[in-house]
Structures are given as structure tokens and as C-alpha cells.
Design a protein around this motif. Structure first.
Motif, PDB file in Angstrom:
ATOM      1  N   ALA A   1      -5.841  -0.677 -12.033  1.00 20.06           N
ATOM      2  CA  ALA A   1      -6.107  -1.709 -11.100  1.00 20.06           C
ATOM      3  C   ALA A   1      -4.949  -1.555  -9.980  1.00 20.06           C
ATOM      4  O   ALA A   1      -5.503  -2.003  -8.943  1.00 20.06           O
ATOM      5  CB  ALA A   1      -5.290  -2.919 -12.107  1.00 20.06           C
ATOM      6  N   ALA A   2      -3.841  -1.057  -9.931  1.00 23.62           N
ATOM      7  CA  ALA A   2      -3.037  -0.654  -8.875  1.00 23.62           C
ATOM      8  C   ALA A   2      -3.575   0.192  -7.847  1.00 23.62           C
ATOM      9  O   ALA A   2      -3.787  -0.166  -6.601  1.00 23.62           O
ATOM     10  CB  ALA A   2      -1.788  -0.041  -9.134  1.00 23.62           C
TER      11      ALA A   2
ATOM     12  N   THR B   1       2.864   1.771  -3.306  1.00 24.22           N
ATOM     13  CA  THR B   1       1.781   2.014  -4.395  1.00 24.22           C
ATOM     14  C   THR B   1       1.442   3.573  -4.232  1.00 24.22           C
ATOM     15  O   THR B   1       1.425   4.370  -4.999  1.00 24.22           O
ATOM     16  CB  THR B   1       0.580   1.367  -4.374  1.00 24.22           C
ATOM     17  OG1 THR B   1       1.073  -0.155  -4.430  1.00 24.22           O
ATOM     18  CG2 THR B   1      -0.438   1.502  -5.420  1.00 24.22           C
TER      19      THR B   1
ATOM     20  N   THR C   1      -6.438  -1.047  -5.517  1.00 20.12           N
ATOM     21  CA  THR C   1      -6.150  -1.871  -4.456  1.00 20.12           C
ATOM     22  C   THR C   1      -5.835  -1.203  -3.077  1.00 20.12           C
ATOM     23  O   THR C   1      -5.722  -1.668  -2.144  1.00 20.12           O
ATOM     24  CB  THR C   1      -4.897  -3.054  -4.653  1.00 20.12           C
ATOM     25  OG1 THR C   1      -3.860  -2.096  -4.793  1.00 20.12           O
ATOM     26  CG2 THR C   1      -5.114  -3.912  -5.826  1.00 20.12           C
ATOM     27  N   VAL C   2      -5.807   0.128  -3.350  1.00 23.23           N
ATOM     28  CA  VAL C   2      -5.298   1.145  -2.045  1.00 23.23           C
ATOM     29  C   VAL C   2      -6.406   2.031  -1.876  1.00 23.23           C
ATOM     30  O   VAL C   2      -6.337   2.770  -0.894  1.00 23.23           O
ATOM     31  CB  VAL C   2      -3.948   1.594  -2.291  1.00 23.23           C
ATOM     32  CG1 VAL C   2      -2.983   0.435  -2.396  1.00 23.23           C
ATOM     33  CG2 VAL C   2      -3.841   2.508  -3.518  1.00 23.23           C
TER      34      VAL C   2
ATOM     35  N   ARG D   1       0.733  -1.168  -0.046  1.00 19.91           N
ATOM     36  CA  ARG D   1      -0.029   0.105   0.039  1.00 19.91           C
ATOM     37  C   ARG D   1       0.870   1.339  -0.018  1.00 19.91           C
ATOM     38  O   ARG D   1       0.871   2.142  -0.681  1.00 19.91           O
ATOM     39  CB  ARG D   1      -0.735   0.006   1.139  1.00 19.91           C
ATOM     40  CG  ARG D   1      -1.708   1.092   1.269  1.00 19.91           C
ATOM     41  CD  ARG D   1      -2.576   1.097   2.651  1.00 19.91           C
ATOM     42  NE  ARG D   1      -3.268   2.618   2.782  1.00 19.91           N
ATOM     43  CZ  ARG D   1      -4.213   2.813   2.339  1.00 19.91           C
ATOM     44  NH1 ARG D   1      -4.922   2.024   1.313  1.00 19.91           N
ATOM     45  NH2 ARG D   1      -4.884   4.155   2.435  1.00 19.91           N
TER      46      ARG D   1
ATOM     47  N   ALA E   1     -10.338  -4.423 -12.054  1.00 17.80           N
ATOM     48  CA  ALA E   1      -9.888  -4.881 -10.903  1.00 17.80           C
ATOM     49  C   ALA E   1     -11.003  -5.144  -9.611  1.00 17.80           C
ATOM     50  O   ALA E   1     -10.591  -6.136  -9.147  1.00 17.80           O
ATOM     51  CB  ALA E   1      -8.763  -3.922 -10.239  1.00 17.80           C
ATOM     52  N   TRP E   2     -11.889  -4.525 -10.140  1.00 14.00           N
ATOM     53  CA  TRP E   2     -13.034  -4.807  -9.118  1.00 14.00           C
ATOM     54  C   TRP E   2     -13.940  -5.916  -9.503  1.00 14.00           C
ATOM     55  O   TRP E   2     -14.941  -6.065  -9.125  1.00 14.00           O
ATOM     56  CB  TRP E   2     -13.738  -3.685  -8.410  1.00 14.00           C
ATOM     57  CG  TRP E   2     -12.965  -2.718  -7.727  1.00 14.00           C
ATOM     58  CD1 TRP E   2     -12.091  -3.084  -6.872  1.00 14.00           C
ATOM     59  CD2 TRP E   2     -12.888  -1.233  -7.988  1.00 14.00           C
ATOM     60  NE1 TRP E   2     -11.503  -2.031  -6.395  1.00 14.00           N
ATOM     61  CE2 TRP E   2     -11.953  -0.921  -6.882  1.00 14.00           C
ATOM     62  CE3 TRP E   2     -13.654  -0.285  -8.447  1.00 14.00           C
ATOM     63  CZ2 TRP E   2     -11.829   0.355  -6.565  1.00 14.00           C
ATOM     64  CZ3 TRP E   2     -13.263   1.158  -8.229  1.00 14.00           C
ATOM     65  CH2 TRP E   2     -12.309   1.457  -7.273  1.00 14.00           C
TER      66      TRP E   2
END
Ligand code: ATP
Ligand code: MG
Length: 149
Positions: free
Chosen positions: A27-28, A6, A31-32, A3, A59-60
Motif C-alpha cells: 500500500a505504501a 517512502t 502511493t509513490v 514520497r 490501496a488502489w
């Protein structure tokens, strides 16, 4: 750790050299990004905002296509996080945002990704995340994140 690295990468300016890399950047960030967050995407025409949102959606867990809303101002994708993609380019006045009643569509955990956020005036949530897109070269984009104060 992932996290932090990123977020540090986005704060320093995340460079991409193809549309696919811009999707991967989405997408990265997916995640955060905390749940229930507005993500304001600043940048000129063709800067890569929609391409980035496609990466968020993938990503989701959204498998279908993602294109710019044309007849609608916003489109809703339902993966394991709800994604509302608002393109405010043609929004005439900030007041028009109110009539979209987007609040009524939000289902936690959600993300509201907004292209042309400046057209919303002061209607953006104070804790919105701001991502700035620059295009120093034809195929290069630099994405710089500004977190809420
Ligand atoms: N590194 C890159 N990242 C993203 N897009 C790129 C990149 N290099 C070239 N492109 C091209 O730039 C265009 C980006 O279009 P996109 O629709 O994502 O921009 P946009 O910021 O949403 O524009 P608009 O404000 O018109 O909605 C695409 O045609 C894409 O192929
Ligand atoms: Mg777009």
C-alpha cells in the motif's frame, strides 16, 4: 516529502514482520509508484510477492480477494488504477509472454506487477521498477527497491 521518505525506505530495505505488514508495504509503494509502470517482484517461493501485490490492489481500491493466478497467468483488477498481476512462474519460454498479449489489456493508469520476472528474459520494460524480496527469518521479509537507471 512523504514520497522521498517512502522511496528512501524501500531503497534501504523495508523490513516486515508479518504478512499484514507486507501488505501495508504494498500500500505504501502504491502511493509513490508512477502510473503506467512495470513492477518486477524478485524473490523465492513464499517470499511474499503475492502478499505484497494484495496490498497494491487494496490501496488502489480493489475490495475483493487477491490470490495467485492459477489457471490464468495473469489477473486484472480494476480499482482507480488498473492492476495486472502476472505470475510468470509457469511460463515456459520468454516468447510465451508475447502470446499473452498483455499490452492489449493495459488501460492507463496501469501497473503490471510481475512475479518471477526472470522468466520473461529481456521482455521487461527498461523503465521497470525492481523490488527484491529476502526472507532472513521465517516471519521476516526485507523488500529492497532498485529504481531504473
Ligand atoms: N513478513 C511476511 N511477509 C509476507 N509473508 C510472510 C511474512 N511472514 C510470513 N509470511 C508467509 O509467507 C508466505 C508468503 O506467500 P506469498 O504467496 O506471498 O509468496 P510468493 O512470493 O508470492 O510465493 P510464490 O513464488 O510461491 O508465488 C505466506 O504464507 C505468509 O503467511
Ligand atoms: Mg506468488
Amino acid at each position: 516529502m512523504f514520497r522521498e521518505t517512502t522511496l528512501a525506505g524501500f531503497a534501504a530495505g523495508w523490513a516486515t514482520n508479518s504478512p499484514l505488514q507486507t501488505e501495508a508495504a504494498g500500500a505504501a509503494l502504491a502511493t509513490v509508484l508512477p502510473p503506467d509502470t512495470v513492477l518486477a517482484l524478485h524473490g523465492d517461493l513464499g517470499a511474499g510477492k503475492t502478499t505484497f501485490v494484495r496490498g497494491l490492489a487494496r490501496a488502489w481500491g480493489e475490495a475483493g480477494p487477491l490470490t495467485s493466478p492459477t489457471f490464468n497467468y495473469f489477473l486484472i483488477y480494476r480499482g482507480h488504477r488498473q492492476l495486472i498481476h502476472l505470475d510468470a512462474y509457469r511460463l515456459g519460454r520468454p516468447e510465451d509472454f508475447d502470446s499473452l498479449l498483455i499490452d492489449e489489456f493495459l488501460e492507463s493508469p496501469w501497473c503490471l506487477a510481475v512475479e518471477w520476472p526472470e522468466n520473461l528474459g529481456n521482455r521487461l520494460a527498461e523503465n521497470a521498477w525492481h523490488l527484491f524480496f529476502a526472507a532472513p527469518e521465517e516471519t521476516c521479509r526485507v523488500l529492497t527497491l532498485q529504481l531504473p537507471a
